[in-house]
Design an enzyme around this catalytic site. Structure first.
Site, PDB file in Angstrom:
ATOM      1  N   ASP A 218       3.425   0.782  12.415  1.00 57.08           N
ATOM      2  CA  ASP A 218       2.327   0.234  13.208  1.00 57.08           C
ATOM      3  C   ASP A 218       1.744   1.379  14.040  1.00 57.08           C
ATOM      4  OD1 ASP A 218       0.714  -0.987  15.139  1.00 57.08           O
ATOM      5  OD2 ASP A 218       2.036  -2.729  15.315  1.00 57.08           O
TER       6      ASP A 218
ATOM      7  N   GLU B  19     -12.176   3.277   9.027  1.00 56.98           N
ATOM      8  CA  GLU B  19     -12.270   1.817   8.910  1.00 56.98           C
ATOM      9  C   GLU B  19     -10.904   1.151   9.114  1.00 56.98           C
ATOM     10  OE1 GLU B  19     -14.861   0.121   5.970  1.00 56.98           O
ATOM     11  OE2 GLU B  19     -16.238   1.798   6.079  1.00 56.98           O
TER      12      GLU B  19
ATOM     13  N   GLN C 159       0.833  -1.211   0.000  1.00 49.51           N
ATOM     14  CA  GLN C 159       0.000   0.000   0.000  1.00 49.51           C
ATOM     15  C   GLN C 159       0.865   1.257   0.000  1.00 49.51           C
ATOM     16  OE1 GLN C 159      -2.717  -0.412   3.362  1.00 49.51           O
ATOM     17  NE2 GLN C 159      -4.197  -1.469   2.045  1.00 49.51           N
TER      18      GLN C 159
HETATM   19  C1  SAM Z   1      -9.959  -1.088   5.526  1.00 47.79           C
HETATM   20  S1  SAM Z   1      -8.365  -0.404   5.252  1.00 47.79           S
HETATM   21  C2  SAM Z   1      -8.782   1.311   5.349  1.00 47.79           C
HETATM   22  C3  SAM Z   1      -7.783   2.168   4.611  1.00 47.79           C
HETATM   23  C4  SAM Z   1      -8.053   3.665   4.572  1.00 47.79           C
HETATM   24  N1  SAM Z   1      -8.358   4.212   5.861  1.00 47.79           N
HETATM   25  C5  SAM Z   1      -9.103   4.031   3.574  1.00 47.79           C
HETATM   26  O1  SAM Z   1     -10.119   4.594   3.980  1.00 47.79           O
HETATM   27  O2  SAM Z   1      -8.883   3.785   2.384  1.00 47.79           O
HETATM   28  C6  SAM Z   1      -7.511  -0.710   6.813  1.00 47.79           C
HETATM   29  C7  SAM Z   1      -6.118  -0.123   6.884  1.00 47.79           C
HETATM   30  O3  SAM Z   1      -5.652  -0.224   8.233  1.00 47.79           O
HETATM   31  C8  SAM Z   1      -4.272  -0.500   8.190  1.00 47.79           C
HETATM   32  N2  SAM Z   1      -3.831  -1.055   9.473  1.00 47.79           N
HETATM   33  C9  SAM Z   1      -4.315  -2.136  10.121  1.00 47.79           C
HETATM   34  N3  SAM Z   1      -3.623  -2.335  11.263  1.00 47.79           N
HETATM   35  C10 SAM Z   1      -2.685  -1.352  11.329  1.00 47.79           C
HETATM   36  C11 SAM Z   1      -1.660  -1.031  12.259  1.00 47.79           C
HETATM   37  N4  SAM Z   1      -1.456  -1.770  13.350  1.00 47.79           N
HETATM   38  N5  SAM Z   1      -0.881   0.024  11.996  1.00 47.79           N
HETATM   39  C12 SAM Z   1      -1.065   0.770  10.878  1.00 47.79           C
HETATM   40  N6  SAM Z   1      -2.025   0.516   9.953  1.00 47.79           N
HETATM   41  C13 SAM Z   1      -2.823  -0.538  10.187  1.00 47.79           C
HETATM   42  C14 SAM Z   1      -4.121  -1.459   7.037  1.00 47.79           C
HETATM   43  O4  SAM Z   1      -2.772  -1.541   6.644  1.00 47.79           O
HETATM   44  C15 SAM Z   1      -5.051  -0.784   6.022  1.00 47.79           C
HETATM   45  O5  SAM Z   1      -4.328   0.209   5.353  1.00 47.79           O
END
Ligand code: SAM
Length: 268
Positions: A123, A141, A100
């Site tokens: 993270d 989300e 991403q």
């Molecule tokens: C459903 S996607 C939503 C992406 C974005 N907010 C959007 O609206 O397009 C969930 C996102 O959360 C990120 N994510 C999940 N756990 C994470 C963490 N511990 N640290 C950083 N990002 C995280 C994933 O990598 C992904 O990019």
């Protein structure tokens, strides 16, 4: 090499998004959200997602000139929509997925926003930013991927300026007792998306315990459509047929006990 199910949770989320990101891009677009804040407008899904992202920014209290953290930013779709519209705004995004982050660089350059939108792999429980950096922190989300909301909010509070805001829009579990069938469908949903779907109230309690003030929550179901996610999975709703994205994600859920909601809070 450890199998995915044996890998630590963050590794499984990263592996899921590294593998699934091209499907999201092809079938959903650059915003990876199931729920679009919809006012019943017309037009293609990209325009509807952009309008939804601007509504989310307004609900979050984002205004021109702020420094914003997009925690769990995907490929930067919301950050690009918001920075394109609001002058002087600087947005940092973090994602667990290197795929991403790489794709976001292309999209940010195409939008000419390299000076104002920066995305890195990190993270959100251990953020690579000094104390009191941001006016607003948003989770669109993405909070549902945290196995430790209290630890998450303590860390997010650290990087927020005094008086700064937290805004979350996400999918939540209905707070009531679930039937066996509802629980089974929720387990399958969590399995597909590698998600921790929890009640909004639990998140609000964790935000309060972490030190936020003015914690408020609201249900968004009346203003949300999931039509674009459904179309991404089954194409034309009149003549449904599974897309490659749908082959991975679609299940014929009947009683999935989820709801869309938002949380707002302030750093004292
Ligand atoms: C459903 S996607 C939503 C992406 C974005 N907010 C959007 O609206 O397009 C969930 C996102 O959360 C990120 N994510 C999940 N756990 C994470 C963490 N511990 N640290 C950083 N990002 C995280 C994933 O990598 C992904 O990019």
């Amino acid at each position: 090499m450890a199998s995915l199910s044996e890998a630590p949770y963050g590794g499984r989320v990263r592996a899921y998004y590294d593998a699934a990101t091209s499907g999201y891009l092809d079938f959903l677009g650059k915003t990876f959200q199931a729920g679009v804040l919809d006012t019943g407008g017309a037009g293609p899904s990209a325009a509807r997602y952009a309008a939804s992202n601007l509504r989310l920014a307004a609900r979050a209290g984002i205004s021109p000139g702020q420094r914003v953290l997009d925690a769990g930013c995907g490929v930067g779709g919301p950050a690009i929509d918001i920075a394109t519209t609001l002058p002087g705004l600087r947005i940092d995004g973090v994602t667990l997925s290197p795929v991403q982050a790489e794709k976001s660089r292309e999209l940010i350059a195409a939008a000419g926003l390299q000076e104002r939108v920066r995305i890195q792999v990190a993270d959100y429980h251990t953020l690579p930013f000094p104390d009191a950096t941001f006016d607003t922190v948003v989770f669109f989300e993405s909070s549902g991927y945290s196995p430790d909301p209290l630890g998450l909010f303590r860390e997010v509070l650290r990087v927020t300026r005094p008086g700064g805001r937290l805004y979350i829009k996400d999918v939540f579990r209905l707070a009531r007792q679930l039937s066996a069938r509802e629980q089974a469908e929720l387990d399958e949903f969590n399995h597909i998306y590698v998600h921790h779907t929890r009640p909004l109230g639990e998140l609000a309690e964790a935000a309060g315990r972490a030190g936020y003030s003015g914690v408020e929550t609201a249900c968004l179901d009346a203003d949300i459509t999931t039509r674009f996610m459904e179309e991404a999975m089954i194409g034309d709703l009149q003549e449904p047929s599974l897309t490659p994205f749908g082959e991975v994600h679609f299940r014929p859920f009947q009683v999935l006990p989820i709801t869309f909601g938002e949380l707002r809070a302030r750093r004292p």
